[in-house]
Scaffold this active site. Sequence first.
Site, PDB file in Angstrom:
ATOM      1  N   ASP A 175       0.860  -1.178   0.000  1.00  0.00           N
ATOM      2  CA  ASP A 175       0.000   0.000   0.000  1.00  0.00           C
ATOM      3  C   ASP A 175       0.909   1.246   0.000  1.00  0.00           C
ATOM      4  OD1 ASP A 175      -2.394   1.586   0.475  1.00  0.00           O
ATOM      5  OD2 ASP A 175      -1.608   1.831   2.514  1.00  0.00           O
ATOM      6  N   LEU A 176       0.386   2.389  -0.398  1.00  0.00           N
ATOM      7  CA  LEU A 176       1.211   3.611  -0.425  1.00  0.00           C
ATOM      8  C   LEU A 176       0.798   4.600   0.677  1.00  0.00           C
ATOM      9  CD1 LEU A 176       1.449   4.188  -4.310  1.00  0.00           C
ATOM     10  CD2 LEU A 176       3.069   3.018  -2.812  1.00  0.00           C
ATOM     11  N   ASP A 177      -0.390   5.226   0.524  1.00  0.00           N
ATOM     12  CA  ASP A 177      -0.795   6.274   1.477  1.00  0.00           C
ATOM     13  C   ASP A 177      -0.907   5.712   2.902  1.00  0.00           C
ATOM     14  OD1 ASP A 177      -1.031   8.239  -0.508  1.00  0.00           O
ATOM     15  OD2 ASP A 177      -3.087   7.640  -0.972  1.00  0.00           O
ATOM     16  N   ASP A 184      -1.502  -0.287   5.876  1.00  0.00           N
ATOM     17  CA  ASP A 184      -1.945   0.227   7.176  1.00  0.00           C
ATOM     18  C   ASP A 184      -3.435  -0.001   7.444  1.00  0.00           C
ATOM     19  OD1 ASP A 184      -2.443   2.367   5.075  1.00  0.00           O
ATOM     20  OD2 ASP A 184      -3.557   3.174   6.794  1.00  0.00           O
TER      21      ASP A 184
HETATM   22 MG   LIG Z   1      -3.116   3.194   3.228  1.00  0.00          MG
END
Ligand SMILES: [Mg+2]
Length: 259
Positions: A8-10, A182
């Site tokens: 995942d990034l954000d 996250d």
């Molecule tokens: Mg995220």
Amino acid sequence: MIRAVTLDLDDTLWAIAPAIVRAEQRMDDWLRRHFPAVATRWSIPRLRELRDRVAAEHPELAHDFSAQRRLSLRHAFGDSLGSDHHAIDDGVEAAFVEFQHGRHEIEPYPEVLDALARIAARVPLAALTNGNADLERLRMAQHFQFSLNAREFGRAKPDAAIFHAACERLGLAPSSVLHAGDDLDADVRGAHAAGLTSAWIDRHGKIEPPAEAHLHFGCLGALADWIEANTPEQTSSPADKARGRRDDADHLRHRQGVR
Ligand SMILES: [Mg+2]
């Protein structure tokens, strides 16, 4: 055996909230200069409410934050400029460009760049995001074989289809791929339900990891430690790997050969 990682990034590689605040501010400054009528009627909090409403009214755009934002801007510009469609089209696009500039002014968490290089030195790494970050623009693309986002794919995490599409592109079964992120629903439960190994990156440490989290780390550096302890060292250099992927069959043969 884990043979690849999707990430995942954000909020996994950087905090997204401060970047969104900067992006909103940057777009507001731009609107005040170029479209004061829009800026006066549509303050940052009002635009935020409008975007939430557009998102709620358009579930078909749930996978496409860019489309949600453009549609909100179209509404705000139409409301302020009336029926001048050319001015609206140009204004919406230029305002969105300003927003995207601000959105890419991100600060990776301190250990992230080192951890990405360590993970990518061991296994193929791919980005799997529901957001609209551009890794080329962020100068992080060199660590990733590809980036699959919900907008291009047409479905968002936690839909199993997007996880399976990433595995297919990696040429691997879901059981050989670890996904880390996250978000408990989009990343952890989504990856678990799609048959991947799920790793929760939890920087807060306030709640117990859910049963669907196979692994649980406090930061990306801890994931890199785990990958180094649980995957074989590669004999080819990162530069060799960067020269491009072989087709899937060759790729698998190569990996088996070096193990
Ligand atoms: Mg995220």
